[in-house]
Design an enzyme around this catalytic site. Sequence first.
Site, mmCIF file in Angstrom:
data_model
loop_
_atom_site.group_PDB
_atom_site.id
_atom_site.type_symbol
_atom_site.label_atom_id
_atom_site.label_comp_id
_atom_site.label_asym_id
_atom_site.label_seq_id
_atom_site.Cartn_x
_atom_site.Cartn_y
_atom_site.Cartn_z
ATOM 1 N N CYS A 19 53.126 37.097 44.102
ATOM 2 C CA CYS A 19 52.575 38.307 44.726
ATOM 3 C C CYS A 19 53.676 39.175 45.348
ATOM 4 C CB CYS A 19 51.482 37.918 45.710
ATOM 5 S SG CYS A 19 50.327 39.263 46.010
ATOM 6 N N HIS A 54 48.347 33.619 43.668
ATOM 7 C CA HIS A 54 48.861 32.646 44.647
ATOM 8 C C HIS A 54 48.488 31.211 44.303
ATOM 9 C CE1 HIS A 54 49.904 35.645 47.780
ATOM 10 N NE2 HIS A 54 48.892 36.326 47.270
ATOM 11 N N GLU A 73 49.860 28.694 45.203
ATOM 12 C CA GLU A 73 50.185 27.855 46.369
ATOM 13 C C GLU A 73 48.983 27.609 47.269
ATOM 14 O OE1 GLU A 73 51.262 30.896 45.790
ATOM 15 O OE2 GLU A 73 51.244 32.137 47.595
HETATM 16 N N1 GLN Z 1 50.327 43.925 48.827
HETATM 17 C C1 GLN Z 1 51.420 43.085 49.202
HETATM 18 C C2 GLN Z 1 52.765 43.779 49.021
HETATM 19 O O1 GLN Z 1 52.831 44.899 48.661
HETATM 20 C C3 GLN Z 1 51.406 41.787 48.432
HETATM 21 C C4 GLN Z 1 50.216 40.952 48.825
HETATM 22 C C5 GLN Z 1 50.409 39.473 48.727
HETATM 23 O O2 GLN Z 1 51.535 38.955 48.634
HETATM 24 N N2 GLN Z 1 49.309 38.771 48.809
HETATM 25 O O3 GLN Z 1 53.766 43.181 49.224
#
Ligand code: GLN
Length: 206
Positions: free
Chosen positions: A81, A178, A180
Amino acid sequence: MSTPVVGVLALQGDFREHLAALASVGAQVRAVRRPSELEGLSGIVIPGGESTTIDKLTRIFELREPLLALLRAGLPAYGSCAGMIMLADRVVDTAPGQQTLGGLDITVRRNAFGRQVDSFEADLDFTGVEGGPVHAVFIRAPWVEKVGAGVAVLARVSSDGQPAVAVRQGNLLATSFHPEITGDLRVHRLFAAMVTDHAEKTQANR
Ligand code: GLN
């Protein structure tokens, strides 16, 4: 060969979950908050969280330059992410002044799934992961809009050419979602195998 140590960038975000998942697949893990903690690592994970904050903190804690050097030298890295954003060469919808570490020849759109589906879950076919679909949790997730020639797309949100959400290029792995936090350890196992392979090859070349 001694067990390779896998670091998790522990400045912000869900680094604890990554440390736990890696430990569960048998990796030796280390939380990384300062440059000296990068020494001797065989791989690094950049967690989910907020990429703008992780970016700022890597600079404040003087981790940006050493991380760049390690990535350029081929250190295996996995980003989930926000971590995917950090590993992307190009990002659409960055915050002002936001920088990434780069390495992955991809264009990523931040917060791409829009407000109404800020967060959602889906079962994805994941190339290189055996045993059925991976249950993926997306939280204000990015997607991958473009990939360079050397990048393998490992998963998409649906099979009809939808944006990529998992990619690999050499020693770099990234997912929009994710693993994790789901208890499904297969993606971490894949990364741990990438780390071990790389560590064995670099040892053999010494
Ligand atoms: N929207 C977040 C960003 O721009 C990422 C979100 C996440 O890691 N769950 O970094």
